[in-house]
Motif scaffolding. Sequence first.
Motif, PDB file in Angstrom:
ATOM      1  N   HIS A   1       9.071  53.151 -15.094  1.00 42.53           N
ATOM      2  CA  HIS A   1       9.840  54.404 -15.129  1.00 42.53           C
ATOM      3  C   HIS A   1      11.303  54.072 -14.831  1.00 42.53           C
ATOM      4  O   HIS A   1      11.632  52.922 -14.506  1.00 42.53           O
ATOM      5  CB  HIS A   1       9.286  55.442 -14.133  1.00 42.53           C
TER       6      HIS A   1
ATOM      7  N   GLN B   1      12.766  57.114 -20.800  1.00 43.80           N
ATOM      8  CA  GLN B   1      12.859  58.099 -19.731  1.00 43.80           C
ATOM      9  C   GLN B   1      14.326  58.325 -19.412  1.00 43.80           C
ATOM     10  O   GLN B   1      15.184  57.508 -19.753  1.00 43.80           O
ATOM     11  CB  GLN B   1      12.158  57.591 -18.454  1.00 43.80           C
TER      12      GLN B   1
ATOM     13  N   GLU C   1      16.286  59.374 -15.888  1.00 41.17           N
ATOM     14  CA  GLU C   1      16.223  59.737 -14.478  1.00 41.17           C
ATOM     15  C   GLU C   1      17.427  60.600 -14.124  1.00 41.17           C
ATOM     16  O   GLU C   1      18.497  60.449 -14.726  1.00 41.17           O
ATOM     17  CB  GLU C   1      16.278  58.434 -13.651  1.00 41.17           C
TER      18      GLU C   1
ATOM     19  N   THR D   1       8.967  61.825  -3.949  1.00 40.98           N
ATOM     20  CA  THR D   1       9.545  63.158  -3.704  1.00 40.98           C
ATOM     21  C   THR D   1       8.590  63.969  -2.828  1.00 40.98           C
ATOM     22  O   THR D   1       7.381  63.792  -2.867  1.00 40.98           O
ATOM     23  CB  THR D   1       9.765  63.919  -5.036  1.00 40.98           C
TER      24      THR D   1
ATOM     25  N   ALA E   1      15.583  64.785  -7.352  1.00 42.01           N
ATOM     26  CA  ALA E   1      15.514  63.821  -8.456  1.00 42.01           C
ATOM     27  C   ALA E   1      14.611  64.396  -9.527  1.00 42.01           C
ATOM     28  O   ALA E   1      13.797  65.286  -9.270  1.00 42.01           O
ATOM     29  CB  ALA E   1      14.959  62.497  -7.965  1.00 42.01           C
TER      30      ALA E   1
ATOM     31  N   GLY F   1      12.664  63.069 -13.491  1.00 42.90           N
ATOM     32  CA  GLY F   1      12.497  62.066 -14.539  1.00 42.90           C
ATOM     33  C   GLY F   1      11.918  62.757 -15.750  1.00 42.90           C
ATOM     34  O   GLY F   1      10.866  63.387 -15.675  1.00 42.90           O
TER      35      GLY F   1
HETATM   36  N1  DAH Z   1       8.978  58.473 -12.360  1.00 45.07           N
HETATM   37  C1  DAH Z   1       8.031  59.519 -12.653  1.00 45.07           C
HETATM   38  C2  DAH Z   1       7.104  59.095 -13.771  1.00 45.07           C
HETATM   39  O1  DAH Z   1       7.415  58.186 -14.473  1.00 45.07           O
HETATM   40  C3  DAH Z   1       8.752  60.767 -13.084  1.00 45.07           C
HETATM   41  C4  DAH Z   1       9.473  61.382 -11.953  1.00 45.07           C
HETATM   42  C5  DAH Z   1       8.850  62.327 -11.149  1.00 45.07           C
HETATM   43  C6  DAH Z   1      10.782  61.020 -11.674  1.00 45.07           C
HETATM   44  C7  DAH Z   1       9.509  62.907 -10.113  1.00 45.07           C
HETATM   45  C8  DAH Z   1      11.447  61.609 -10.605  1.00 45.07           C
HETATM   46  C9  DAH Z   1      10.795  62.564  -9.830  1.00 45.07           C
HETATM   47  O2  DAH Z   1      12.696  61.298 -10.310  1.00 45.07           O
HETATM   48  O3  DAH Z   1      11.457  63.138  -8.802  1.00 45.07           O
HETATM   49  O4  DAH Z   1       6.081  59.673 -13.953  1.00 45.07           O
END
Ligand code: DAH
Length: 357
Positions: free
Chosen positions: A174, A233, A235, A277, A324, A326
């Motif tokens: 991610h 993705q 962020e 988070t 945050a 994503g």
């Molecule tokens: N990194 C997570 C994923 O790949 C997605 C994500 C969820 C990013 C919550 C974030 C967040 O910054 O706060 O599934």
Amino acid sequence: MNDLNAIVLQAQAAFEQAVTPADLENAKALFLGKAGRITELMKGMAALTVDEKKSRGAAINLAKQAIEVSLNARRQALADAELQAQLRAEALDVTLPGRQRGQGGLHPVSLTLERIEAIFGSMGFDVAQGPEIESDWFNFTALNTPEDHPARSMHDTFYVEGGSETAPNLLRTHTSPMQIRYAVQHVKKFSDLANNGEGQGLFSGDMPEIRVIAPGRTYRVDSDATHSPMFHQCEGLWVGENVSFKDLKFVFTDFCRTFFESDDLVLRFRPSFFPFTEPSAEIDIQFQSGPLSGRWLEVAGSGQVHPNVIRNMGLDPEKYIGFAFGMGPDRLTMLRYGVNDLRLFFDGDIRFLSQFQ
Ligand code: DAH
């Protein structure tokens, strides 16, 4: 008409009929060659008296000259015709349009990334890029993802040989590692303290807010109509002293409405879990009109940044707070253009891709 005039007329007719230089030389031989008509007449003069020879010879010469004049005229005409034909065959039309190269264009996902950057840029977000080969630390540990978390299983993650906890050993799953990378750099700029220490020496002085998005390629062991081993993705991170969930709702709603060019768009923040988070929410959108009208579509994960993550940024979680998110630019591209198979984006079929130019 005397015999000489007749011969001259015959020669002229024969020359006119010749359409190639070779035809013409054959015709010439019939009249002026060794056994030609004129030569024969010359030979026939042997029997004449001197006076007769004089007048007959002069007449034959006149006829011969007339034939030669016609011959040369025809030679010139054939040569001119040949030149004209050659010029016509080799003619170059300089007014024709040049041969053009097909014009390239941006990939639909690149168009989406540009759009995302422009929208968040207008809201004061920086844009950051980071490495695709990451370490466990940035991809998992620093993001409060303990070693036994399912996300670490071999099923999801492409590992690379070598590496270690802190040296690159996997393809990032991610773009969240960019939260830590960007924040650490940002904090370093405003503090001498650069550490990952627990609770000690954390920066709590004055610092401009962290506001950044980090788009890029990510990788997981996954492949079907809606998953590709390589995907994108983006962020987002906003950390300051007074950043709340309310700001997340406002920023993300504004983004979606601008991205899809529709105020007729409803967002839903559905409680969820992410290690980095707390609380966490999945963001769904719903179009109020059009082909997807009424369906809830998941577009991002989000939440308030976990205190442990704030700490790993080198910040004091008692003072700093933020959110945050994503999101998946591939998914956004599919929704925007009505594409139902993600793999089309990465097959490289020009017939598909050229539709986005
Ligand atoms: N990194 C997570 C994923 O790949 C997605 C994500 C969820 C990013 C919550 C974030 C967040 O910054 O706060 O599934």
